[in-house]
Design a protein around this motif. Structure first.
Motif, mmCIF file in Angstrom:
data_model
loop_
_atom_site.group_PDB
_atom_site.id
_atom_site.type_symbol
_atom_site.label_atom_id
_atom_site.label_comp_id
_atom_site.label_asym_id
_atom_site.label_seq_id
_atom_site.Cartn_x
_atom_site.Cartn_y
_atom_site.Cartn_z
ATOM 1 N N GLY A 290 -37.286 0.302 7.203
ATOM 2 C CA GLY A 290 -37.949 -1.189 7.001
ATOM 3 C C GLY A 290 -37.389 -2.042 7.816
ATOM 4 O O GLY A 290 -36.521 -1.798 8.831
ATOM 5 N N ALA A 291 -37.753 -3.359 7.731
ATOM 6 C CA ALA A 291 -37.161 -4.405 8.757
ATOM 7 C C ALA A 291 -35.495 -4.635 8.450
ATOM 8 O O ALA A 291 -35.056 -5.196 9.335
ATOM 9 C CB ALA A 291 -38.113 -5.389 8.715
ATOM 10 N N ALA A 292 -35.277 -4.708 7.116
ATOM 11 C CA ALA A 292 -34.007 -5.166 6.729
ATOM 12 C C ALA A 292 -32.868 -4.364 7.566
ATOM 13 O O ALA A 292 -31.848 -5.070 7.478
ATOM 14 C CB ALA A 292 -34.006 -5.097 5.192
ATOM 15 N N ALA A 293 -32.866 -3.308 7.827
ATOM 16 C CA ALA A 293 -31.863 -2.437 8.471
ATOM 17 C C ALA A 293 -31.200 -3.120 9.467
ATOM 18 O O ALA A 293 -30.257 -3.131 9.965
ATOM 19 C CB ALA A 293 -32.482 -1.035 8.561
ATOM 20 N N PHE A 294 -32.329 -3.549 10.402
ATOM 21 C CA PHE A 294 -32.022 -4.381 11.804
ATOM 22 C C PHE A 294 -31.110 -5.566 11.167
ATOM 23 O O PHE A 294 -30.408 -6.047 12.281
ATOM 24 C CB PHE A 294 -32.913 -4.614 12.709
ATOM 25 C CG PHE A 294 -33.863 -3.613 12.966
ATOM 26 C CD1 PHE A 294 -33.531 -2.669 14.055
ATOM 27 C CD2 PHE A 294 -34.839 -3.253 12.113
ATOM 28 C CE1 PHE A 294 -34.181 -1.372 14.325
ATOM 29 C CE2 PHE A 294 -35.706 -2.083 12.740
ATOM 30 C CZ PHE A 294 -35.417 -1.333 13.894
ATOM 31 N N LEU A 295 -31.367 -6.328 10.229
ATOM 32 C CA LEU A 295 -30.775 -7.290 9.952
ATOM 33 C C LEU A 295 -29.250 -7.181 9.415
ATOM 34 O O LEU A 295 -28.456 -7.668 9.521
ATOM 35 C CB LEU A 295 -31.504 -8.195 8.643
ATOM 36 C CG LEU A 295 -32.769 -8.913 9.083
ATOM 37 C CD1 LEU A 295 -33.565 -9.316 7.897
ATOM 38 C CD2 LEU A 295 -32.562 -10.214 10.026
ATOM 39 N N MET A 296 -29.328 -6.029 8.661
ATOM 40 C CA MET A 296 -28.095 -5.353 8.139
ATOM 41 C C MET A 296 -26.939 -5.255 9.418
ATOM 42 O O MET A 296 -25.893 -5.497 9.202
ATOM 43 C CB MET A 296 -28.405 -4.186 7.426
ATOM 44 C CG MET A 296 -27.129 -3.625 6.419
ATOM 45 S SD MET A 296 -27.287 -2.224 5.811
ATOM 46 C CE MET A 296 -28.866 -2.306 4.738
ATOM 47 N N ALA A 297 -27.485 -4.650 10.277
ATOM 48 C CA ALA A 297 -26.752 -4.203 11.442
ATOM 49 C C ALA A 297 -26.239 -5.744 11.974
ATOM 50 O O ALA A 297 -24.984 -5.675 12.530
ATOM 51 C CB ALA A 297 -27.477 -3.634 12.625
ATOM 52 N N GLU A 298 -27.072 -6.863 12.056
ATOM 53 C CA GLU A 298 -26.572 -8.115 12.578
ATOM 54 C C GLU A 298 -25.615 -8.676 11.710
ATOM 55 O O GLU A 298 -24.618 -9.205 12.213
ATOM 56 C CB GLU A 298 -27.745 -8.747 12.895
ATOM 57 C CG GLU A 298 -27.807 -10.071 13.658
ATOM 58 C CD GLU A 298 -27.425 -9.823 15.184
ATOM 59 O OE1 GLU A 298 -26.818 -10.938 15.791
ATOM 60 O OE2 GLU A 298 -27.674 -8.814 15.560
ATOM 61 N N PHE A 299 -25.724 -8.774 10.448
ATOM 62 C CA PHE A 299 -24.945 -9.303 9.597
ATOM 63 C C PHE A 299 -23.794 -8.808 9.510
ATOM 64 O O PHE A 299 -22.628 -9.289 9.185
ATOM 65 C CB PHE A 299 -25.741 -9.513 7.907
ATOM 66 C CG PHE A 299 -26.631 -10.363 8.098
ATOM 67 C CD1 PHE A 299 -26.643 -11.554 8.837
ATOM 68 C CD2 PHE A 299 -27.699 -10.023 7.213
ATOM 69 C CE1 PHE A 299 -27.709 -12.611 8.534
ATOM 70 C CE2 PHE A 299 -28.812 -11.059 7.128
ATOM 71 C CZ PHE A 299 -28.623 -12.398 7.840
ATOM 72 N N THR A 300 -23.545 -7.157 9.563
ATOM 73 C CA THR A 300 -22.393 -6.521 9.196
ATOM 74 C C THR A 300 -21.517 -6.134 10.316
ATOM 75 O O THR A 300 -20.524 -5.969 10.443
ATOM 76 C CB THR A 300 -22.559 -5.315 8.465
ATOM 77 O OG1 THR A 300 -23.463 -4.398 9.385
ATOM 78 C CG2 THR A 300 -23.384 -5.595 7.053
ATOM 79 N N GLY A 301 -22.272 -6.299 11.611
ATOM 80 C CA GLY A 301 -21.822 -5.804 12.722
ATOM 81 C C GLY A 301 -21.489 -4.059 13.007
ATOM 82 O O GLY A 301 -20.989 -3.706 13.822
ATOM 83 N N ILE A 302 -22.055 -3.641 11.768
ATOM 84 C CA ILE A 302 -22.117 -2.050 11.992
ATOM 85 C C ILE A 302 -23.478 -1.719 12.877
ATOM 86 O O ILE A 302 -24.500 -1.969 12.645
ATOM 87 C CB ILE A 302 -22.014 -1.473 10.525
ATOM 88 C CG1 ILE A 302 -20.910 -2.013 9.586
ATOM 89 C CG2 ILE A 302 -22.342 0.084 10.600
ATOM 90 C CD1 ILE A 302 -21.116 -1.585 8.253
ATOM 91 N N PRO A 303 -23.088 -0.767 13.736
ATOM 92 C CA PRO A 303 -24.035 -0.061 14.563
ATOM 93 C C PRO A 303 -25.288 0.276 13.833
ATOM 94 O O PRO A 303 -25.218 0.919 12.946
ATOM 95 C CB PRO A 303 -23.439 1.086 15.457
ATOM 96 C CG PRO A 303 -21.951 0.293 15.588
ATOM 97 C CD PRO A 303 -21.787 -0.188 14.134
ATOM 98 N N TYR A 304 -26.351 0.013 14.315
ATOM 99 C CA TYR A 304 -27.777 0.411 13.677
ATOM 100 C C TYR A 304 -27.669 1.930 13.434
ATOM 101 O O TYR A 304 -28.222 2.241 12.410
ATOM 102 C CB TYR A 304 -28.980 0.114 14.282
ATOM 103 C CG TYR A 304 -30.083 0.445 13.793
ATOM 104 C CD1 TYR A 304 -30.915 -0.073 12.785
ATOM 105 C CD2 TYR A 304 -30.826 1.779 14.523
ATOM 106 C CE1 TYR A 304 -31.789 0.457 12.103
ATOM 107 C CE2 TYR A 304 -32.049 2.085 14.043
ATOM 108 C CZ TYR A 304 -32.566 1.777 12.758
ATOM 109 O OH TYR A 304 -33.750 2.140 12.350
ATOM 110 N N LEU A 305 -27.208 2.683 14.334
ATOM 111 C CA LEU A 305 -27.353 4.414 14.169
ATOM 112 C C LEU A 305 -26.556 4.810 12.956
ATOM 113 O O LEU A 305 -26.979 5.540 12.222
ATOM 114 C CB LEU A 305 -26.985 4.905 15.523
ATOM 115 C CG LEU A 305 -27.967 4.922 16.344
ATOM 116 C CD1 LEU A 305 -27.494 5.690 17.583
ATOM 117 C CD2 LEU A 305 -29.181 5.676 15.751
#
Length: 653
Positions: A290-305
């Motif tokens: 879904g779209a929220a995973a990209f937001l999660m990467a931005e908020f947490t600083g954890i790489p998307y992969l």
């Protein structure tokens, strides 16, 4: 529809989408007006790819232009109310006014951003008027595309800022002229990553991959007991890799699978619930999540992969849980599979159309070798277009290419508007500190001396977060729900863990919020995916939602477990223990399924059902101690059950 079990036509599917998915309620155009609208959508797509691949614009310019263009197109596409979509080629004069005012408001910042930045908070009355106009117009478009609930939440936060003593100038500057408001992180992520993955999904759908997924699932499971329901589970899991909409998934694949399930013998409520639960789970399937995973990467600083990799096991458990329940329901009802002659053979099908997987593989490979998700998505789009020429059936015509691009642009509007409005909430949280206040209040509740002494602080924090996500998610898209809850309750979960002496990893807290934001789509009383499935199945909507919630039980259990045991998210573990966790967790879902259904080879009594569920919960929870107890209880249930089954067979002789 004269036949309750017939497969829905394209027109019927479109009508259902309009009924349950606000983003599908667009105006109809033909002739020259249609060409103009498509031209605008093509222009927007060209802008997105130009900005991503070529241009180096300042963030304020890039984001404001992105919102301005979509606001302009949005008012041309979305009518003031639901019943105004029938009139062809008609746009009322006031929507033209709103479209041009919205465009001018956001492009005012694009043209004057350097001057406005130099003014800092000392913006002038005209700047304030432009900001107020832009915010009001964005709110009206949000009402049309997304609905009122998110506006109520945003208005509440803005009202708090005034009550807290902030001036109109300060609030407008924060919300409109900084990257902490409307053009903040959510719209930044949307304009950089999410939009490109929406285009990728549009190209894949246009290539016919959805039908391929259904055929592939049919070849794997169609012949087994209750085959069509298993087909729905597998196809929805596959479709979830490219789509982020529960309702769209339910209507898209459900128009085929739900009638098939009913013909096989499943009750209408169960058939609709299977499709709704499976389609909702599509949002947690890597690589897109879904779209929220990209937001999660931005908020947490954890790489998307890393986020995508961590989501693998929870996603497996979600669909395995539904699959097992579907299987035992079929066994309980004595249902058979589809006739073998009607099922495509797996190997010939895969050899013929397996190339449709290549864009997804290309996407994963390019992200894995260091390309950003945005560039990988661009390459994925190009590869989707290229592989379509492998077969005459999937080959893009000029009209097909234009449809794929314009559908991608159109599908971006809802997500972008939700992200922009969610940005206002983040802006107020940043301006007023209300986030810390709310976190402090919630933390004081969960840090009650009694809860701390009993070690239940974290559990209570998780329950509060779960209920809040489900309630807010009733009226908000997944992206907006995640943004709000990640800002407020995710930090509370981590603090409650500290009070309980448990370290809750940042990713686990955010993934917890993400999961329960998604589950609002099938949780009563507002369960749009379940209601869409019920409309296809002609079943009771509430009963369908309740059944879908039961089917998705893994999604209600697993998030609690990966907070207490982050190994499930591949945090702090190594491959071998992780593989063991996968195996024991799948066995655990097997036990939970037979406990919920009360059937394996025969009916199970209540005591055995309770023991089976307990064994399942222990096996899902990583740890050798829990696994040993769970395996023992599971073996006990199976042994007693087999003895009783053989005794019954002996009596029949």
């Amino acid at each position: 529809m004269s036949d309750d079990n017939h497969i829905l036509t394209e027109e019927e599917t479109e009508q259902l989408m309009k009924k349950f998915d606000r983003e599908s309620r667009v105006r109809h155009f033909t002739g020259i007006p249609d060409k103009i609208i498509k031209g605008l959508l093509l222009f927007f797509a060209a802008y997105v790819f130009w900005v991503t691949l070529i241009a180096t614009l300042p963030e304020q310019v890039r984001r404001s232009a992105f919102v301005g263009i979509l606001v302009f197109i949005g008012f041309l596409l979305y009518p003031r109310r639901k019943g105004m979509t029938g009139r062809v080629n008609y746009i009322p004069w006031y929507d033209f006014v709103l479209a041009f005012l919205g465009l001018a408001s956001f492009f005012y910042y694009v043209v004057n951003y350097e001057v406005i930045i130099n003014k800092a908070i000392l913006i002038q009355p005209f700047d304030i008027a432009v900001g107020v106009t832009g915010i009001i117009i964005l709110a009206e478009l949000c009402r049309r595309v997304i609905g009122i609930p998110i506006l109520v939440v945003a208005t509440g936060f803005i009202t708090y800022a005034f009550i807290d003593g902030f001036s109109l100038r300060r609030i407008i500057h924060q919300l409109y002229y900084t990257t902490d408001g409307i053009i903040g992180t959510p719209i930044g992520v949307c304009s950089t990553f999410i939009v490109l993955f929406i285009f990728l999904a549009s190209f894949l759908e246009k290539s016919g991959i959805a039908k391929f997924f259904i055929d592939l699932a049919n070849s794997v499971a169609g012949f087994t007991a209750g085959g069509p329901a298993k087909v729905a589970v597998i196809a929805s899991a596959l479709e979830g890799m490219i789509s982020g909409s529960s309702v769209a998934n339910t209507v898209g694949s459900g128009s085929v699978t739900i009638p098939m399930m009913k013909k096989t013998g499943y009750k209408p409520e169960f058939a609709a619930a299977v499709e709704a639960a499976a389609s909702t789970g599509g949002q947690i399937v890597p690589p897109i999540l879904g779209a929220a995973a990209f937001l999660m990467a931005e908020f947490t600083g954890i790489p998307y992969l890393v986020i995508a990799g961590s989501a693998i096991l929870p996603a497996i458990l979600y669909f395995v849980g539904i699959f097992f329940v579907v299987h035992f329901e079929a066994k309980k009802l004595g249902l058979e599979g589809l006739p073998k002659e009607s099922i495509p053979k797996f190997l010939p099908l895969f050899l013929k159309k397996g190339y449709l997987f290549l864009p997804i593989i290309v996407l994963i490979v390019f992200m894995g070798i260091g390309f950003t998700p945005a560039y990988a998505a661009c390459i994925g789009v190009l590869s989707a277009f290229a592989v379509s020429f492998f077969s005459r059936e999937t080959r893009f015509t000029p009209e097909g290419f234009i449809d794929a691009v314009t559908n991608g642009s159109r599908n971006t509007i809802g997500v972008a508007v939700a992200c922009a409005v969610a940005g206002t909430i983040i802006g107020i949280v940043s301006l007023t500190g209300i986030g810390q206040l709310l976190i402090g209040q919630l933390t004081s509740i969960v840090n009650n001396p009694f809860l701390v002494s009993t070690g239940t602080s974290l559990l209570v924090a998780l329950l509060i977060t779960m209920l809040t996500c489900l309630v807010i998610g009733m009226g908000l898209p997944t992206t907006a729900n995640y943004v709000i809850m990640a800002t407020i309750t995710a930090p509370m979960v981590m603090r409650a863990g500290e009070a309980s002496g448990i370290v809750v990893p940042l990713l686990a807290a955010h993934m917890f919020v993400f999961y329960f934001g998604i589950l609002a789509d099938i949780t009563p009383p507002v369960a749009l995916a379940a209601y869409a499935g019920a409309a296809i199945a002609k079943s009771n909507p509430l009963a369908t939602a309740v059944t879908a919630t039961r089917l998705a039980i893994a999604a209600f259990i697993v998030p609690f477990i990966f907070v207490f045991s982050p190994e499930m998210l591949f945090i702090g573990t190594t491959p071998l223990p992780f593989i063991m966790t996968i195996i024991t967790s799948i066995v655990g879902m097997f036990n939970i399924a037979i406990g919920l259904e009360g059937f394996m080879l025969r009916k199970l009594g209540v005591p055995l059902r309770l023991i089976a569920v307990a064994a399942g919960l222990l096996l899902i929870n990583p740890g050798i101690f829990y696994d040993l107890i769970g395996i023992s209880l599971s073996a006990f249930v199976i042994l007693i059950h087999v003895i009783m089954y053989r005794r019954d067979k002996h009596k029949l002789r």
